[in-house]
Design a protein around this motif. Structure first.
Motif, short mmCIF file in Angstrom:
data_model
loop_
_atom_site.label_atom_id
_atom_site.label_comp_id
_atom_site.label_asym_id
_atom_site.label_seq_id
_atom_site.Cartn_x
_atom_site.Cartn_y
_atom_site.Cartn_z
N TYR A 133 0.83 -1.21 0.00
CA TYR A 133 0.00 0.00 0.00
C TYR A 133 0.87 1.26 0.00
O TYR A 133 0.53 2.26 -0.63
CB TYR A 133 -0.94 0.00 1.20
N GLN A 134 2.00 1.21 0.68
CA GLN A 134 2.92 2.34 0.65
C GLN A 134 3.46 2.56 -0.76
O GLN A 134 3.61 3.71 -1.21
CB GLN A 134 4.06 2.12 1.65
N GLN A 135 3.75 1.46 -1.45
CA GLN A 135 4.21 1.57 -2.83
C GLN A 135 3.13 2.15 -3.73
O GLN A 135 3.41 2.97 -4.62
CB GLN A 135 4.64 0.20 -3.35
N GLN A 136 1.89 1.77 -3.50
CA GLN A 136 0.79 2.35 -4.26
C GLN A 136 0.72 3.85 -4.05
O GLN A 136 0.50 4.62 -5.00
CB GLN A 136 -0.54 1.72 -3.83
N SER A 137 0.90 4.29 -2.82
CA SER A 137 0.87 5.71 -2.51
C SER A 137 1.98 6.45 -3.25
O SER A 137 1.76 7.53 -3.81
CB SER A 137 1.00 5.93 -1.00
N ARG A 138 3.19 5.86 -3.28
CA ARG A 138 4.30 6.47 -4.01
C ARG A 138 4.01 6.55 -5.50
O ARG A 138 4.31 7.55 -6.15
CB ARG A 138 5.59 5.69 -3.76
N SER A 139 3.42 5.49 -6.04
CA SER A 139 3.12 5.47 -7.48
C SER A 139 2.09 6.54 -7.84
O SER A 139 2.22 7.22 -8.87
CB SER A 139 2.60 4.09 -7.88
N LEU A 140 1.06 6.70 -7.00
CA LEU A 140 0.05 7.72 -7.27
C LEU A 140 0.64 9.12 -7.20
O LEU A 140 0.32 9.98 -8.04
CB LEU A 140 -1.10 7.58 -6.25
N LEU A 141 1.52 9.35 -6.23
CA LEU A 141 2.17 10.65 -6.13
C LEU A 141 3.07 10.89 -7.33
O LEU A 141 3.10 12.00 -7.89
CB LEU A 141 2.96 10.74 -4.83
N ALA A 142 3.81 9.86 -7.74
CA ALA A 142 4.69 10.01 -8.91
C ALA A 142 3.89 10.33 -10.16
O ALA A 142 4.34 11.11 -11.01
CB ALA A 142 5.50 8.73 -9.11
N GLU A 143 2.72 9.76 -10.29
CA GLU A 143 1.87 10.04 -11.45
C GLU A 143 1.49 11.52 -11.50
O GLU A 143 1.50 12.14 -12.57
CB GLU A 143 0.60 9.19 -11.39
N VAL A 144 1.17 12.09 -10.35
CA VAL A 144 0.81 13.52 -10.31
C VAL A 144 2.01 14.37 -10.71
O VAL A 144 1.89 15.33 -11.48
CB VAL A 144 0.33 13.91 -8.90
N LEU A 145 3.18 14.03 -10.20
CA LEU A 145 4.39 14.79 -10.53
C LEU A 145 4.73 14.67 -12.01
O LEU A 145 5.16 15.65 -12.64
CB LEU A 145 5.56 14.29 -9.67
N ALA A 146 4.51 13.49 -12.58
CA ALA A 146 4.76 13.29 -14.01
C ALA A 146 3.77 14.11 -14.84
O ALA A 146 4.13 14.66 -15.89
CB ALA A 146 4.67 11.82 -14.37
N GLU A 147 2.55 14.19 -14.38
CA GLU A 147 1.54 15.00 -15.08
C GLU A 147 1.95 16.47 -15.15
O GLU A 147 1.57 17.19 -16.08
CB GLU A 147 0.18 14.89 -14.36
N GLU A 148 2.73 16.91 -14.18
CA GLU A 148 3.16 18.31 -14.13
C GLU A 148 4.49 18.54 -14.82
O GLU A 148 5.04 19.64 -14.76
CB GLU A 148 3.23 18.77 -12.67
N GLY A 149 5.01 17.51 -15.48
CA GLY A 149 6.20 17.71 -16.30
C GLY A 149 7.46 17.02 -15.84
O GLY A 149 8.47 17.07 -16.55
N ALA A 150 7.47 16.39 -14.67
CA ALA A 150 8.66 15.69 -14.22
C ALA A 150 8.87 14.44 -15.06
O ALA A 150 7.91 13.79 -15.49
CB ALA A 150 8.53 15.31 -12.75
N SER A 151 10.13 14.10 -15.31
CA SER A 151 10.42 12.85 -16.02
C SER A 151 10.01 11.68 -15.16
O SER A 151 9.80 11.82 -13.94
CB SER A 151 11.91 12.76 -16.36
N GLU A 152 9.91 10.51 -15.76
CA GLU A 152 9.50 9.33 -14.99
C GLU A 152 10.45 9.05 -13.84
O GLU A 152 10.01 8.77 -12.71
CB GLU A 152 9.43 8.12 -15.91
N SER A 154 12.57 11.26 -12.38
CA SER A 154 12.50 12.34 -11.40
C SER A 154 11.23 12.22 -10.54
O SER A 154 11.27 12.40 -9.32
CB SER A 154 12.52 13.70 -12.09
N ALA A 155 10.11 11.92 -11.20
CA ALA A 155 8.85 11.80 -10.47
C ALA A 155 8.94 10.69 -9.42
O ALA A 155 8.49 10.85 -8.28
CB ALA A 155 7.70 11.52 -11.44
N SER A 156 9.53 9.56 -9.79
CA SER A 156 9.65 8.43 -8.86
C SER A 156 10.59 8.77 -7.71
O SER A 156 10.32 8.44 -6.55
CB SER A 156 10.16 7.19 -9.60
N LEU A 157 11.70 9.44 -8.02
CA LEU A 157 12.66 9.81 -6.97
C LEU A 157 12.07 10.82 -6.00
O LEU A 157 12.22 10.70 -4.78
CB LEU A 157 13.94 10.38 -7.61
N ILE A 158 11.39 11.83 -6.53
CA ILE A 158 10.79 12.85 -5.67
C ILE A 158 9.72 12.24 -4.77
O ILE A 158 9.66 12.51 -3.56
CB ILE A 158 10.21 13.99 -6.52
N ALA A 159 8.86 11.41 -5.37
CA ALA A 159 7.79 10.77 -4.58
C ALA A 159 8.39 9.89 -3.48
O ALA A 159 7.90 9.89 -2.34
CB ALA A 159 6.89 9.94 -5.49
#
Length: 222
Positions: A133-152, A154-159
């Motif tokens: 479930y924690q991984q799911q939370s990270r994936s959902l956050l990374a998706e939002v960051l990617a939607e705003e222009g972060a690379s895949e 970068s989005a994963s690292l930031i999340a």
């Protein structure tokens, strides 16, 4: 104004709580792996089908209450106001949760929450599901960051960094509460730690804890 809760919704909430408390009692008595969903249903005077109407899997009888937090970081970042960074939005989200003494922050003295935490820590299947479930939370956050222009990447690292802060802070808070401190006594330190953690994220690690060069005092032999 909040809409009044219907009788049907109240009954559903009562059934959900009954299933969760019955399951916790049985799992503590006999062990998570030794109790079936059918036994939880029988002890709650409902059918096995009813249990699965409320919970997707056996693990959710224990973890179900926390599942509602899975998408909260992504929502907090997506709904942040203009001028606010993703980590700024998460800082405000966590500070609000601390002020409300939400269990996910570790600042809960509820005996029921303490029982859940212990069972999760002592049960590999629950620990693994919780990590999922924690991984799911990270994936959902990374998706939002990617939607705003972060690379895949970068989005994963930031999340991962943002949610690692949340997880570390919650563990620290819970450890102090478990050893006997009250949530109110821990609160000010928890706020300071949250501010410090997100300050580190804002600045980056930089030269923090760079190991100094060793100065040799020996001389070469001729």
């Amino acid at each position: 104004m909040d809409q009044p809760v219907s009788l049907r919704e109240r009954k559903k909430d009562q059934t959900r709580r009954l299933l969760m408390t019955t399951a916790l009692d049985l799992f503590e008595q006999r062990g998570f792996d030794q109790v079936s969903v059918a036994e939880v249903a029988a002890a709650s005077s409902v059918s096995k089908k009813t249990v699965f109407n409320y919970f997707a899997c056996k693990e959710d009888l224990i973890l179900g209450a926390g599942k509602r937090h899975i998408d909260e970081p992504a929502c907090a970042v997506r709904e942040r106001p203009p001028g606010q960074t993703p980590h700024g939005a998460m800082r405000e989200y966590l500070l609000t949760a601390l002020a409300e003494r939400q269990p996910m922050t570790g600042l809960s003295a509820s005996p029921y929450v303490r029982r859940l935490q212990k069972l999760i820590a002592d049960t590999p299947a629950l620990t693994a599901r919780n990590l999922y479930y924690q991984q799911q939370s990270r994936s959902l956050l990374a998706e939002v960051l990617a939607e705003e222009g972060a690379s895949e990447v970068s989005a994963s690292l930031i999340a991962a960094q943002i949610l690692a802060v949340q997880e570390v802070l919650a563990v620290q808070n819970a450890r102090r509460v478990i050893t006997g401190e009250s949530p109110d006594s821990v609160y000010s330190d928890a706020v300071a730690a949250t501010q410090h953690a997100f300050h580190l994220l804002e600045r980056g690690l930089g030269d923090l804890l760079r190991r100094p060069h060793t100065i040799s005092t020996s001389t070469d032999n001729d």
